[in-house]
Design a protein around this motif. Structure first.
Motif, PDB file in Angstrom:
ATOM      1  N   ALA A 278       0.828  -1.208   0.000  1.00 58.78           N
ATOM      2  CA  ALA A 278       0.000   0.000   0.000  1.00 58.78           C
ATOM      3  C   ALA A 278       0.862   1.258   0.000  1.00 58.78           C
ATOM      4  CB  ALA A 278      -0.928  -0.011   1.217  1.00 58.78           C
ATOM      5  N   ALA A 279       1.982   1.223   0.728  1.00 62.39           N
ATOM      6  CA  ALA A 279       2.858   2.395   0.814  1.00 62.39           C
ATOM      7  C   ALA A 279       3.562   2.660  -0.503  1.00 62.39           C
ATOM      8  CB  ALA A 279       3.887   2.177   1.933  1.00 62.39           C
ATOM      9  N   ARG A 280       4.036   1.607  -1.164  1.00 63.39           N
ATOM     10  CA  ARG A 280       4.743   1.797  -2.426  1.00 63.39           C
ATOM     11  C   ARG A 280       3.801   2.203  -3.549  1.00 63.39           C
ATOM     12  NH1 ARG A 280       6.358  -2.378  -4.594  1.00 63.39           N
ATOM     13  NH2 ARG A 280       5.751  -4.019  -3.146  1.00 63.39           N
ATOM     14  N   LEU A 281       2.584   1.634  -3.552  1.00 65.19           N
ATOM     15  CA  LEU A 281       1.623   1.911  -4.620  1.00 65.19           C
ATOM     16  C   LEU A 281       0.762   3.134  -4.333  1.00 65.19           C
ATOM     17  CD1 LEU A 281       0.553  -1.785  -5.291  1.00 65.19           C
ATOM     18  CD2 LEU A 281       2.044  -0.378  -6.715  1.00 65.19           C
ATOM     19  N   LYS A 282       0.835   3.623  -3.081  1.00 61.89           N
ATOM     20  CA  LYS A 282       0.049   4.801  -2.651  1.00 61.89           C
ATOM     21  C   LYS A 282      -1.448   4.608  -2.892  1.00 61.89           C
ATOM     22  CE  LYS A 282       3.777   8.172  -3.369  1.00 61.89           C
ATOM     23  NZ  LYS A 282       4.817   7.212  -3.759  1.00 61.89           N
ATOM     24  N   SER A 283      -1.894   3.383  -2.701  1.00 61.22           N
ATOM     25  CA  SER A 283      -3.304   3.075  -2.933  1.00 61.22           C
ATOM     26  C   SER A 283      -3.653   1.746  -2.281  1.00 61.22           C
ATOM     27  CB  SER A 283      -3.587   3.003  -4.444  1.00 61.22           C
ATOM     28  OG  SER A 283      -4.840   2.414  -4.693  1.00 61.22           O
ATOM     29  N   PHE A 284      -4.722   1.733  -1.483  1.00 58.85           N
ATOM     30  CA  PHE A 284      -5.181   0.480  -0.898  1.00 58.85           C
ATOM     31  C   PHE A 284      -5.763  -0.427  -1.994  1.00 58.85           C
ATOM     32  CE2 PHE A 284      -6.071   2.299   3.633  1.00 58.85           C
ATOM     33  CZ  PHE A 284      -4.721   2.567   3.765  1.00 58.85           C
ATOM     34  N   LYS A 285      -6.441   0.169  -2.976  1.00 61.06           N
ATOM     35  CA  LYS A 285      -7.050  -0.603  -4.047  1.00 61.06           C
ATOM     36  C   LYS A 285      -5.976  -1.311  -4.877  1.00 61.06           C
ATOM     37  CE  LYS A 285     -10.372  -0.242  -7.880  1.00 61.06           C
ATOM     38  NZ  LYS A 285      -9.560  -0.892  -8.903  1.00 61.06           N
TER      39      LYS A 285
ATOM     40  N   THR B 146      12.193   0.815   6.161  1.00 64.88           N
ATOM     41  CA  THR B 146      12.622  -0.429   6.798  1.00 64.88           C
ATOM     42  C   THR B 146      12.049  -1.647   6.087  1.00 64.88           C
ATOM     43  OG1 THR B 146      12.832   0.644   8.955  1.00 64.88           O
ATOM     44  CG2 THR B 146      12.623  -1.745   8.938  1.00 64.88           C
ATOM     45  N   THR B 147      10.741  -1.629   5.790  1.00 64.14           N
ATOM     46  CA  THR B 147      10.140  -2.796   5.128  1.00 64.14           C
ATOM     47  C   THR B 147      10.730  -3.009   3.739  1.00 64.14           C
ATOM     48  OG1 THR B 147       8.283  -1.465   4.289  1.00 64.14           O
ATOM     49  CG2 THR B 147       7.962  -2.627   6.385  1.00 64.14           C
TER      50      THR B 147
ATOM     51  N   LYS C 193       6.524   3.123 -15.917  1.00 65.88           N
ATOM     52  CA  LYS C 193       7.692   3.602 -15.175  1.00 65.88           C
ATOM     53  C   LYS C 193       7.579   3.193 -13.711  1.00 65.88           C
ATOM     54  CE  LYS C 193      10.535   7.776 -14.766  1.00 65.88           C
ATOM     55  NZ  LYS C 193      10.601   9.222 -15.090  1.00 65.88           N
ATOM     56  N   ILE C 194       8.492   2.353 -13.279  1.00 66.36           N
ATOM     57  CA  ILE C 194       8.487   1.854 -11.900  1.00 66.36           C
ATOM     58  C   ILE C 194       9.362   2.745 -11.035  1.00 66.36           C
ATOM     59  CG2 ILE C 194       9.117  -0.098 -10.423  1.00 66.36           C
ATOM     60  CD1 ILE C 194       8.596  -1.931 -12.796  1.00 66.36           C
ATOM     61  N   ASP C 195       8.888   3.050  -9.839  1.00 65.31           N
ATOM     62  CA  ASP C 195       9.674   3.839  -8.892  1.00 65.31           C
ATOM     63  C   ASP C 195      10.707   2.923  -8.238  1.00 65.31           C
ATOM     64  OD1 ASP C 195      10.753   5.550  -7.046  1.00 65.31           O
ATOM     65  OD2 ASP C 195       8.875   6.029  -6.029  1.00 65.31           O
ATOM     66  N   VAL C 196      11.861   2.796  -8.879  1.00 60.35           N
ATOM     67  CA  VAL C 196      12.876   1.852  -8.395  1.00 60.35           C
ATOM     68  C   VAL C 196      13.504   2.312  -7.089  1.00 60.35           C
ATOM     69  CG1 VAL C 196      13.395   0.996 -10.694  1.00 60.35           C
ATOM     70  CG2 VAL C 196      14.698   2.907  -9.793  1.00 60.35           C
ATOM     71  N   MET C 197      13.336   3.576  -6.752  1.00 61.20           N
ATOM     72  CA  MET C 197      13.881   4.061  -5.486  1.00 61.20           C
ATOM     73  C   MET C 197      13.087   3.496  -4.301  1.00 61.20           C
ATOM     74  SD  MET C 197      16.486   5.747  -6.313  1.00 61.20           S
ATOM     75  CE  MET C 197      17.241   6.690  -7.637  1.00 61.20           C
ATOM     76  N   ARG C 198      11.850   3.049  -4.580  1.00 61.50           N
ATOM     77  CA  ARG C 198      11.007   2.513  -3.510  1.00 61.50           C
ATOM     78  C   ARG C 198      10.727   1.014  -3.655  1.00 61.50           C
ATOM     79  NH1 ARG C 198       8.314   5.900  -0.122  1.00 61.50           N
ATOM     80  NH2 ARG C 198       8.412   8.130  -0.525  1.00 61.50           N
ATOM     81  N   ASP C 199      10.803   0.521  -4.882  1.00 58.90           N
ATOM     82  CA  ASP C 199      10.457  -0.880  -5.102  1.00 58.90           C
ATOM     83  C   ASP C 199      11.599  -1.780  -4.639  1.00 58.90           C
ATOM     84  OD1 ASP C 199       9.881  -3.450  -6.199  1.00 58.90           O
ATOM     85  OD2 ASP C 199       8.549  -2.490  -7.647  1.00 58.90           O
ATOM     86  N   PRO C 200      11.366  -2.591  -3.611  1.00 59.08           N
ATOM     87  CA  PRO C 200      12.460  -3.416  -3.072  1.00 59.08           C
ATOM     88  C   PRO C 200      12.833  -4.583  -3.968  1.00 59.08           C
ATOM     89  CG  PRO C 200      10.404  -3.966  -1.978  1.00 59.08           C
ATOM     90  CD  PRO C 200      10.104  -2.785  -2.868  1.00 59.08           C
TER      91      PRO C 200
ATOM     92  N   VAL D 290      19.190   3.689 -13.816  1.00 58.40           N
ATOM     93  CA  VAL D 290      18.698   4.235 -12.552  1.00 58.40           C
ATOM     94  C   VAL D 290      19.015   3.208 -11.476  1.00 58.40           C
ATOM     95  CG1 VAL D 290      16.753   5.172 -11.270  1.00 58.40           C
ATOM     96  CG2 VAL D 290      16.828   5.413 -13.761  1.00 58.40           C
ATOM     97  N   MET D 291      19.877   3.595 -10.549  1.00 56.39           N
ATOM     98  CA  MET D 291      20.325   2.674  -9.504  1.00 56.39           C
ATOM     99  C   MET D 291      19.925   3.203  -8.136  1.00 56.39           C
ATOM    100  SD  MET D 291      24.184   1.317  -8.651  1.00 56.39           S
ATOM    101  CE  MET D 291      24.480   0.918 -10.370  1.00 56.39           C
ATOM    102  N   PRO D 292      19.062   2.480  -7.413  1.00 57.51           N
ATOM    103  CA  PRO D 292      18.688   2.901  -6.063  1.00 57.51           C
ATOM    104  C   PRO D 292      19.917   2.997  -5.166  1.00 57.51           C
ATOM    105  CG  PRO D 292      17.275   1.128  -6.848  1.00 57.51           C
ATOM    106  CD  PRO D 292      18.406   1.233  -7.816  1.00 57.51           C
ATOM    107  N   PRO D 293      19.948   3.950  -4.253  1.00 56.06           N
ATOM    108  CA  PRO D 293      21.118   4.128  -3.378  1.00 56.06           C
ATOM    109  C   PRO D 293      21.516   2.861  -2.629  1.00 56.06           C
ATOM    110  CG  PRO D 293      19.624   5.980  -3.153  1.00 56.06           C
ATOM    111  CD  PRO D 293      18.912   4.969  -4.012  1.00 56.06           C
ATOM    112  N   HIS D 294      20.519   2.059  -2.224  1.00 54.70           N
ATOM    113  CA  HIS D 294      20.840   0.858  -1.442  1.00 54.70           C
ATOM    114  C   HIS D 294      21.521  -0.219  -2.282  1.00 54.70           C
ATOM    115  CE1 HIS D 294      16.525   0.566  -2.758  1.00 54.70           C
ATOM    116  NE2 HIS D 294      16.979  -0.569  -3.251  1.00 54.70           N
TER     117      HIS D 294
END
Length: 300
Positions: free
Chosen positions: A17-24, A72-73, A131-138, A273-277
């Motif tokens: 829900a947090a990554r997609l910004k939507s419960f649906k 964290t998650t 376009k995937i938000d790779v900075m948030r997608d684990p 595009v490379m996430p910092p982690h």
């Protein structure tokens, strides 16, 4: 406060829900109902004694505490996914997000070279135009994107700027008695934010007005579909020289030139595009170094 940690299932629901910004959207990804997602999030918030989301009409926004928990998650699920994949396959799995055309026409045909050099790493591709938000997608280790490159964007580095050329089968060109009878093939981007790379653009850049009624222009919404049409002898394709590299090597396609149209024009850019982690992750560094060397060689 929780006397013990929330369950893994609850944290997975929050993470989606947090990554997609939507419960649906989270419910669709997890194959549960939106009500079930809402109830789990509410229970998590009550257990923690904080609000994790600001509820809005058609979306949700993370609070400061929600942002902290998501950081964290994301790390937890990324490491867990990597470890489980390594245990099951015996190899480290590297997940790459890229466009359908780049995956099918360049990356997949060249992956065997990477596997021979690095047999301990398995590459998993997620290809598509979204376009995937790779900075948030684990689950994404690295993205290869296409478009206008902005060096100020965080975590990005240029891969290569393509040249756009004209290509067809030799048989198709041999059958043309008059070049103006040719069928012209081009891409109409699904992503409307991309600048058009069309035959009329080429004509304009080279100082020609070729909107002649005898020309037939056929459009496809994927560049690899344009290439496949050219391979099938349906016309002359206006496409990236990078994507037709393999077809040129095998002589399935040949460059087309005429007295009116000469050479190539500059296209768009492929960039990383490379996430910092992941910037110090050994497998990501290994793949990136191989990719840069391989694509620079192919662009020479």
């Amino acid at each position: 406060m929780y006397p013990k940690l929330p369950s893994l299932n609850v944290l997975k629901t929050f993470d989606a829900a947090a990554r997609l910004k939507s419960f649906k959207k989270a419910s669709e990804k997890l194959n549960v109902t939106p009500t079930a997602v809402s109830h789990q999030i509410k229970a998590l918030e009550e257990g923690l004694g904080v609000s994790l989301f600001e509820r809005r009409t058609r979306a949700v926004k993370l609070t400061r505490d929600g942002e902290l928990l998501l950081n964290t998650t994301a790390n937890i699920f990324r490491e867990l996914n990597s470890t489980v994949n390594e245990i099951v396959s015996g190899k480290e799995v590297l997940t790459i997000s890229t466009t359908s055309s780049f995956a099918s026409m360049w990356l997949v045909p060249n992956l065997e070279k990477f596997y021979k050099a690095h047999p301990d790493i398995e590459v998993s591709l997620q290809a598509g135009e979204k376009k995937i938000d790779v900075m948030r997608d684990p689950y994404i280790d690295l993205a290869i994107r296409y478009g206008k490159y902005d060096p100020t964007d965080p975590g990005t580095s240029i891969l290569v700027t393509e040249k756009i050329g004209m290509y067809a089968t030799q048989a198709y060109l041999d059958g043309l008695t008059n070049p103006e009878d040719a069928t012209l093939l081009e891409t109409e981007w699904v992503n409307k934010s991309l600048p058009a790379i069309a035959w009329k653009t080429l004509f304009r850049q080279q100082g020609h007005d070729k909107n002649h009624p005898t020309y037939i222009v056929r459009q496809f919404d994927q560049e690899h579909h344009v290439i496949q049409a050219a391979l099938a002898g349906q016309g002359i394709a206006l496409v990236s020289s990078i994507l037709v590299e393999n077809a040129l090597k095998e002589q399935w396609l040949v460059p087309f030139t005429s007295s009116d149209l000469q050479g190539e024009i500059e296209g768009l850019t492929y960039y990383l595009v490379m996430p910092p982690h992941n910037q110090r992750k050994e497998s990501v560094i290994t793949f990136t170094e191989w990719l840069l060397a391989e694509i620079q060689n192919s662009a020479l």
